[in-house]
Structures are given as structure tokens and as C-alpha cells.
Design a protein around this motif. Sequence first.
Motif, mmCIF file in Angstrom:
data_model
loop_
_atom_site.group_PDB
_atom_site.id
_atom_site.type_symbol
_atom_site.label_atom_id
_atom_site.label_comp_id
_atom_site.label_asym_id
_atom_site.label_seq_id
_atom_site.Cartn_x
_atom_site.Cartn_y
_atom_site.Cartn_z
ATOM 1 N N HIS A 667 0.820 -1.223 0.000
ATOM 2 C CA HIS A 667 0.000 0.000 0.000
ATOM 3 C C HIS A 667 0.850 1.268 0.000
ATOM 4 C CE1 HIS A 667 0.931 -0.509 4.230
ATOM 5 N NE2 HIS A 667 0.496 0.693 4.492
ATOM 6 N N VAL A 668 2.123 1.153 0.420
ATOM 7 C CA VAL A 668 3.021 2.311 0.355
ATOM 8 C C VAL A 668 4.225 2.032 -0.554
ATOM 9 C CG1 VAL A 668 2.387 3.276 2.595
ATOM 10 C CG2 VAL A 668 4.215 1.555 2.472
ATOM 11 N N LYS A 669 4.136 0.914 -1.305
ATOM 12 C CA LYS A 669 5.222 0.523 -2.225
ATOM 13 C C LYS A 669 6.567 0.434 -1.501
ATOM 14 C CE LYS A 669 3.013 2.366 -6.383
ATOM 15 N NZ LYS A 669 1.746 2.718 -5.732
ATOM 16 N N GLN A 670 6.534 -0.254 -0.345
ATOM 17 C CA GLN A 670 7.738 -0.417 0.483
ATOM 18 C C GLN A 670 7.908 -1.904 0.775
ATOM 19 O OE1 GLN A 670 9.497 2.372 1.903
ATOM 20 N NE2 GLN A 670 11.042 1.094 2.875
ATOM 21 N N MET A 671 8.991 -2.489 0.334
ATOM 22 C CA MET A 671 9.250 -3.910 0.541
ATOM 23 C C MET A 671 10.581 -4.082 1.261
ATOM 24 S SD MET A 671 7.602 -3.160 -2.377
ATOM 25 C CE MET A 671 6.095 -3.565 -3.231
ATOM 26 N N TRP A 672 10.815 -5.281 1.761
ATOM 27 C CA TRP A 672 12.068 -5.640 2.410
ATOM 28 C C TRP A 672 12.405 -4.666 3.541
ATOM 29 C CZ3 TRP A 672 14.330 -10.238 1.567
ATOM 30 C CH2 TRP A 672 13.906 -10.942 0.442
ATOM 31 N N GLY A 673 11.439 -4.426 4.397
ATOM 32 C CA GLY A 673 11.670 -3.566 5.549
ATOM 33 C C GLY A 673 10.402 -2.822 5.917
ATOM 34 N N ASN A 674 10.385 -2.272 7.130
ATOM 35 C CA ASN A 674 9.222 -1.497 7.551
ATOM 36 C C ASN A 674 9.564 -0.016 7.537
ATOM 37 O OD1 ASN A 674 10.964 -1.971 9.711
ATOM 38 N ND2 ASN A 674 9.346 -2.231 11.225
ATOM 39 N N TRP A 675 8.674 0.814 8.041
ATOM 40 C CA TRP A 675 8.752 2.258 7.868
ATOM 41 C C TRP A 675 7.944 2.937 8.971
ATOM 42 C CZ3 TRP A 675 6.296 -1.378 5.008
ATOM 43 C CH2 TRP A 675 4.901 -1.389 5.090
ATOM 44 N N VAL A 676 7.995 4.245 9.019
ATOM 45 C CA VAL A 676 7.143 5.012 9.921
ATOM 46 C C VAL A 676 6.301 5.962 9.069
ATOM 47 C CG1 VAL A 676 9.010 6.694 10.341
ATOM 48 C CG2 VAL A 676 7.042 6.600 11.891
ATOM 49 N N GLU A 677 4.995 5.968 9.323
ATOM 50 C CA GLU A 677 4.077 6.810 8.559
ATOM 51 C C GLU A 677 3.871 8.146 9.269
ATOM 52 O OE1 GLU A 677 1.548 2.966 6.866
ATOM 53 O OE2 GLU A 677 0.641 4.337 8.329
ATOM 54 N N LEU A 678 3.998 9.227 8.510
ATOM 55 C CA LEU A 678 3.812 10.573 9.037
ATOM 56 C C LEU A 678 2.748 11.294 8.222
ATOM 57 C CD1 LEU A 678 7.538 11.752 9.451
ATOM 58 C CD2 LEU A 678 6.028 10.904 11.238
ATOM 59 N N ASN A 679 1.923 12.055 8.905
ATOM 60 C CA ASN A 679 0.965 12.933 8.240
ATOM 61 C C ASN A 679 1.719 13.969 7.389
ATOM 62 O OD1 ASN A 679 -0.512 15.772 8.510
ATOM 63 N ND2 ASN A 679 -2.079 14.166 8.477
ATOM 64 N N PRO A 680 1.239 14.334 6.204
ATOM 65 C CA PRO A 680 1.964 15.289 5.352
ATOM 66 C C PRO A 680 2.273 16.615 6.043
ATOM 67 C CG PRO A 680 0.239 14.200 4.093
ATOM 68 C CD PRO A 680 0.056 13.771 5.515
ATOM 69 N N GLU A 681 1.312 17.155 6.792
ATOM 70 C CA GLU A 681 1.572 18.416 7.486
ATOM 71 C C GLU A 681 2.637 18.238 8.558
ATOM 72 O OE1 GLU A 681 -1.989 20.135 8.967
ATOM 73 O OE2 GLU A 681 -2.971 20.246 6.988
ATOM 74 N N THR A 682 2.558 17.122 9.271
ATOM 75 C CA THR A 682 3.562 16.850 10.305
ATOM 76 C C THR A 682 4.949 16.724 9.689
ATOM 77 O OG1 THR A 682 1.910 15.692 11.649
ATOM 78 C CG2 THR A 682 4.220 15.234 12.121
ATOM 79 N N ALA A 683 5.032 15.980 8.589
ATOM 80 C CA ALA A 683 6.323 15.812 7.922
ATOM 81 C C ALA A 683 6.883 17.158 7.463
ATOM 82 C CB ALA A 683 6.172 14.860 6.741
#
Length: 772
Positions: A667-683
Motif C-alpha cells: 500500500h506504500v510501495k515499500q518492501m524488504w523492511g518497515n517504515w514510519v508513517e507521518l501525516n503530510p503536514e507533520t512531515a
Amino acid sequence: MKPISRRTFLKLAGVSVAAAALYESTGSILHALNLIDQTTPPDQDVWVPSVCQLCPAGCGIRVRVVKGLAVKVEGNPRNPNNQGRVCPKGQASLQLLYNPDRVQTPLKRVGERGEGRWQAISWDEAIGAVASQLLALRLAGTPERLAFLYDRPPGLLGEAIGYFCQAMGTPNAIDARPDAFSQAMFAMQGRATQPGYNLDRTRYLLSFNYSLLESAQPTVRLLAAYSFMRRGRPGDRGRIVQIEPRLSVTGIKADEWVPIQPGTEGALALGLAGVILREHLYDRAFVSDHCYGFEAWSEAVLRDYSAERAAALTGIDEETIKRLAREFAGTSPALAVAGDAVGQQTNGLSSLMAIHALNALVGSIDAPGGVVMQRPAPLTPWPTVWMDETTTQGLAQPRFDGPTSYPLALSAPGHLPEAIRSGEPYPLGALLLYRANPLHDAPDAEAWREALTRVPLVVSFDSFVEETSAYADYVLPDHTFFERWIVQPLWPSLGYPVLAAGQPVVEPVHDTRALGDVLIQLARGAGGAPGASYSWADYRELLGFRIDGLMAADQGSIQAESSDELWRELMTRGVWVNSPYRFAGGDSGDAGEWKTVLATPSDKFEFTPQVFETRQVSLPAPYYAPPRYVGEEAEYPFHLQLYTVMAQGEGPGAADLPHLDELYGLHVKQMWGNWVELNPETAHELGIADRDEVWVESPAGKIKLPARVYAGARSDTVNIPAGLGHTVGGQWAAGIGANPEALVDGKATDELTGVAARQGMRVKVYKAEAGE
């Protein structure tokens, strides 16, 4: 991604060595498979029924075996759980069987704990060494100093572990993953079990962080129910409202997403209840006939939980709360469900009870479209263990994990490190581990690491060496589910009894043994009462004894005249079913079923549970506790939410399957590892761009991950998928991603259940410097 040769990848994908060679020579996998089809004699190409055990769902599967090699997995169409389908985990499961990182023979530690130095030994030596040390505990009169820590054992192995512990004389069969919803069900309906849901008939689903389309169990069954609910009833499309801090795949597919402040789900449920009560929208007949404590509960709800107050607590607009309450009560049958994340707050039990109370208010307890109680198959009960003086005295001792510290706890694994360190209520002499990896899966890994060094004997039955089994003295590797006999009851869902069955589809690939057989051998090795408790030659015979109850009950889809015929038919079909479900409620309900559904002291649904009184817990009605977060908001401004993706399996080696790593975060086109999701305004405010490396830090620790800017994240919340970040494991597990459990404070728990508050952390996020 670590490089994989074409040959290795094909082998891991479950294609035979012959197919791999053909692929190398022709360049076409389809051509290679066609050649196998053309050249394999029919009697050497068979489909064998079994059960997938990469998650608790227990889907029925059929495994294609060509010349003794398993090459393909499909669903078993006879099994109503998955109806011939399997999820990505099932499709990738052959990578577990043929994984090169499996433990191939019993191992004995020859270096320091955790050092990774092992000596291969025989099974006779392994069984003898472990059994002699367990016997020593009994000869010393201290059998209770044995503990068995397990994490969702598949099939009947959980019961087998409990029976083994009783036979050995220890009360310490400890569940590493207690769930709060089972405790809520015990309080309100008298059954300590997860609920099932008759989603096929639900017309309005109020989903509180319930991962319907990703990781809720049983996955394939829930996907089918979702499809039928949405498109299988022409002119009667069910409505789904997803209430959660993060816009999940379920939220994307829902009719409405309601972003709620983490940990306030119970406040929202009580606010909805207040509207339903105030406007007299509840099911008066059900409340009058089948509920206890309603008057005191409803009076307190009306007094303390208006829509206005719920809005202030949850961040949800007051008018939205009123509308949702009216829709829920006015669309029958309606159902309120809650996910694991709700129970993983410091107020998890109170929130789950408030949500479940909504089902009682609208009469959706054991009625079509509502909550159902999974009926068990009529298996032969376990016999009583042989009770000598040592066994009797051992079983009378207090449990080592101290669940009495939490009035409604079923087990308290988070207390184990402190109990080991302090030696209270007694020193621990031996720790057995099955599918439990607290050095990765639990908070406070350092506390666990230090505790393991203090235990004289640590034995792992896992088929991969991971973080915790690396600290074992012995590793006695288990078969995969492709190599053992299986009888598996259905995860709570359909309601009517279902047993999935499996057999060894191939000969064991390595010198491994099924845990069920090893437990019998250890008990016999200990001799005396433990050995006398086992009359079965092996686990296969034990399973045959248990399923004889089906024949005695004379129920279900298999009618047999003998035990041999019953076993043969069960293994040929791969499933036994006794449908349909008999509802207690509804227009055509069977009133005689209420005693099964409502097993409380009052024989009713208890809005104010009497178990609180019997366990001397003084709580107001309705019981609701505001969430407690770890970390001051000024320093740690963001809530942390952990979640599970569909590609995340369970058990040893589940993180070491390349196919699942490859589709981990589609769903975020991210493989072979995890990630942290941030709101666009927060980022933007933090100066962080998509895919920047960032630090996520809590009072308990910090990890580095790539940031993914995601519009489905609340501005005050960050989200991380859990399950990766192994430091020890196979070549496709170790070093892949980061482990968010390092951010969790193990001391944060629900004060009544002891369940770890994994969702109750605050964190800060900042950009990583180059080279960090």
C-alpha cells in the motif's frame, strides 16, 4: 534486498530441484512446470490435505506433491473456513518447509548464551539430557520450578502443552500473548474466548480498529464475509464505519473513516450508548430477558457520557457521534467489533467492555448478523494426569508469572523477567519455549536477556534459531506443519464446530521431530507419574484418541463405524464440520443455547460483571478508565500506533520468507523492511521528506526507519508496522527493518489484565544525520 540466485529463489518458492534445473536450461518457468506435468507418472503426482499454520486461522490446504516433493499449496474447498482459497502467507508457506535456515538436527550450546556456538547431537542424547534435568526438579520436590512459555501453539498443541505441564507437576503453562478481549468476554458472557462474528448477515458494522481486511483472524474467512456483506446481498449492501487513528486498508474500503484519538475507543462507545439510551433506541426485549446490571449501568452512562463529553474525549464531532449511534441502533442487525490494538492500551479491558456492551444494547448477542460463540467439536476429553504426592504439591504452588497481581489476568508473561531476577515466588529451574520469542516480540528485551542468563536450563522447540532460542541450552527442532499430524479447531468465526486435519505431506526434510511426540518422550524420560500419564505411543495415537469423541457424539460430516475409518476419512477430506450454527437469539433462535452463550453467574449478559465482586475488584459502573500514555507530550508529541500487515506471518521463521518480504508494504510501495508513517503536514513541519531516514524515539528506546508521508495518518500520531527488525534469524529475517517493540515500555500494562500497553507510547521523530 539481499541477492538471491534464480535457482535458490525457485527452491524457496517450493519448485522442485528438477524444475529448477529445467528452468536453468530452458529459461522459462512455465515450460519447466509443463515438462514436469508431462513426465511425472500419475501415481507420483498427488494432492494431500493439510492445514496452514502460519497464522492462527488454520486454513485447510491441499499440497501438490510430485515425486515426494511439495511443489504447490492451494486451499481445501471442503473447508468452510477458507473455501478453497489461501492468503499470501499460505501461498508462500513452502518457503518454510524448504528454507535453508531451518535447524536441521538437535543442538546443544557449547559457547556462552547468545554467542551462537552449537554442537549437533542425536535425539536420544537431547531427550535424555533434558528429561534428566526435569526429573531432577521432581526428585528435589520442586516440579513447579519448571515453566513453559508458548505463543499461540497451533492445533491442539496448546492443550498438549497444558497437559504436559500438569503431568510434570507445574502450574506454569504461560501464554506469551494473552488477549484482553477473551477477558472481556469472560467478564460479560462467562466464556474466556475470542468472539466470532456472523458478518454474512450484518447490515451495519461499527469497527473499532478491527483489521478486517489485513490481519484479523481468520483472514480468508473474513475477506469472504466482507465480500458477501458488500456485494452478495443484492439491494442490501452492508455499511462499514471504520473507527481508528490510522487509515488502514479496511478504512479505505469502508463507507466512512472516523479518525479517533488513540486509546479513547471506550469513551466513544459509551458516548454512542448514551445517545441510544437517551433516545430509547435499544432492544428492550433482549435487555429485559437476557441482561444483568442494566439499570445501574445505563443510569451511569446517561449521567456521565453524553455525546458532548465523548466528543471532548475522542476528538470526534458531537453530531457525528449522534448520527453514528442512530445509524447503529436503527439498522438491524448491527455489530460492533474491536481489534487487538484496542486491548493494547492501559485501558484496554474497559474499552473492550464498552464496545461489547453496544452489541447487547441492540440485541446482537448470538443473533443472526451479530456476535456468535464458537462451539467446540466433541473431542474426547483429556484424561486426568497421574497424581502422586510430588505432582499434587507442585500443582498447588502459586504460578510463577504472578497473574494474581492483575485481578482478571489469564497469564502475565511480562512479569517473568522480574520473577526470574527476584526468585519470587520461587527460583525458576527450567524454562521451555515454543514459538515464544520475547527478546524480539516483547518489550524490555534487555530485561529478558538478563533473566535468561539466570535460568539453569533453557530449552527451545523452535525450528529456527532466533533471538530467544539463541539463549537456549538445547534446541530441539520442531517439524513444519507439512511434516506432522494435525487436528486443529476453528478460530472463533463461523460459530459451528469445524476441525481441520492434516498429515505429513512429505517425509521430514531434516532430522526434526514434532513437538507432540517430543513432549511424550520427555514425560516418559522423566518416568514416574509423568510417564504414567501418557498411555499413547505417540502424538498420532493421541490425536486418534481425541477425535474418537466425534464418533461417540455421532454428529457432523463424517459418519464412521470404527476409529480407523474415522481417522482415514478425516485425513482424506482434511476437515470435519457440524453445521449449521444454532443461534440462541433471533426470530428462529434456540432458547436452549443461552446457557452455552451466557455462562455468567446470572446466566445473563452482565453489563456490571459479578466477576469483579468475586475477585474483590471495586470499580464503578460503567467501568471506563482514561488511557495513560508513557512519555510527556511536551517532549514526545506523537502517539505511536503499531499494526500488522497481511504478509506478516507468525511463528519461527515466518519473517524469513522472501515472497512475504517482497510484498510486505504494497500500500506504500515499500518492501524488504518497515517504515514510519507521518501525516503530510507533520512531515512538512519537521522538515522530513518521503523516504528520508528518521529516528523514532520514546522514553524506552529509539529506532531508525525510512519515513513514509501518508495522508491516512493523524497529525498527532505516527504508525509503524510490527514484526520485522530481527537481530538473529535467517538470512531473509536478520537485519531487515527495525523492531518497534524497542519503543515500548514493558511496565505499561492494563492494570486489570496485565496485557502490555503496546499502543500507549508517546514518541518524537527527527531526521537522521548522514552516516548515522
